[in-house]
Design a protein around this motif. Sequence first.
Motif, short mmCIF file in Angstrom:
data_model
loop_
_atom_site.label_atom_id
_atom_site.label_comp_id
_atom_site.label_asym_id
_atom_site.label_seq_id
_atom_site.Cartn_x
_atom_site.Cartn_y
_atom_site.Cartn_z
N GLU A 46 29.19 50.62 35.48
CA GLU A 46 29.66 51.70 36.33
C GLU A 46 31.12 52.03 36.05
OE1 GLU A 46 29.74 50.75 40.47
OE2 GLU A 46 30.84 48.88 40.19
N GLY A 47 31.46 53.28 36.23
CA GLY A 47 32.83 53.70 36.06
C GLY A 47 33.68 53.23 37.23
N VAL A 48 34.86 52.72 36.92
CA VAL A 48 35.76 52.20 37.93
C VAL A 48 36.95 53.14 38.13
CG1 VAL A 48 37.32 50.29 38.54
CG2 VAL A 48 35.12 49.81 37.44
N ALA A 55 46.46 62.31 35.54
CA ALA A 55 45.66 62.39 36.76
C ALA A 55 44.70 61.21 36.84
CB ALA A 55 44.88 63.70 36.79
N PRO A 56 44.78 60.42 37.93
CA PRO A 56 43.91 59.26 38.06
C PRO A 56 42.62 59.58 38.81
CG PRO A 56 45.56 59.18 39.77
CD PRO A 56 45.81 60.44 38.98
N TYR A 57 41.63 58.74 38.56
CA TYR A 57 40.37 58.78 39.29
C TYR A 57 39.99 57.36 39.66
CZ TYR A 57 35.34 58.25 39.80
OH TYR A 57 34.10 57.87 40.24
N TYR A 58 39.42 57.21 40.84
CA TYR A 58 38.93 55.90 41.29
C TYR A 58 37.54 56.08 41.88
CZ TYR A 58 43.93 54.96 41.10
OH TYR A 58 45.23 54.86 40.69
N ARG A 61 34.19 52.68 45.39
CA ARG A 61 34.19 51.23 45.65
C ARG A 61 35.57 50.60 45.51
NH1 ARG A 61 29.00 51.48 42.87
NH2 ARG A 61 27.35 50.88 44.31
N VAL A 62 36.45 51.23 44.77
CA VAL A 62 37.76 50.61 44.52
C VAL A 62 38.93 51.43 45.05
CG1 VAL A 62 36.79 49.53 42.46
CG2 VAL A 62 38.19 51.60 42.23
N LYS A 63 38.66 52.65 45.48
CA LYS A 63 39.74 53.53 45.91
C LYS A 63 40.49 52.89 47.07
CE LYS A 63 40.61 58.40 46.67
NZ LYS A 63 40.02 59.75 46.77
N GLY A 64 41.80 52.92 46.99
CA GLY A 64 42.64 52.30 48.01
C GLY A 64 43.02 50.87 47.70
N GLU A 78 47.10 50.33 32.46
CA GLU A 78 47.00 49.12 33.28
C GLU A 78 46.26 49.42 34.57
OE1 GLU A 78 50.69 46.37 31.81
OE2 GLU A 78 50.86 47.37 33.75
N LEU A 79 45.47 48.47 34.99
CA LEU A 79 44.73 48.59 36.23
C LEU A 79 45.16 47.44 37.14
CD1 LEU A 79 42.46 50.22 37.68
CD2 LEU A 79 40.89 48.43 36.92
N GLN A 80 45.89 47.78 38.16
CA GLN A 80 46.30 46.79 39.16
C GLN A 80 45.21 46.71 40.21
OE1 GLN A 80 49.04 44.74 39.31
NE2 GLN A 80 48.10 43.87 41.14
#
Length: 128
Positions: A46-48, A55-58, A61-64, A78-80
């Motif tokens: 699945e896309g994360v 421009a970011p996308y989340y 399930r991971v937004k926020g 980088e993905l924090q």
Amino acid sequence: EVQLQACGGGLVQAGGSLRLSCAASGITFDDHAVGWFRRAPGKEREGVSYIKNGAPYYSVRVKGRFNITHDKVKKTVELQMNNLKPEDTAVYYCAADRNILYWYGATGGYRPEDVAFWGEGTLVTVSS
């Protein structure tokens, strides 16, 4: 030649944080979405998250909880990942494609497996 090299996985307790890093070569961040997919045990890929032209996308399930950044000079993404949950346990893959639709799921015929460029996976394990 396009190369994506990911690192940063590991084991963390629930509520903890990890940072994934992806070094990209052979592509431009303005033309490509660069980001992350994941595959949990027994589930589909699945896309994360991705970032394209700043421009970011989340995914929902991971937004926020996750934050993606990029450095155009160093050509890194980088993905924090904060407030990690056991359901975030998965192999995470850095990926790149001109088409952002791959991150939104297989509906409409855009299967993650068809993404143009992939790095090796890095395992993230979140214990409860």
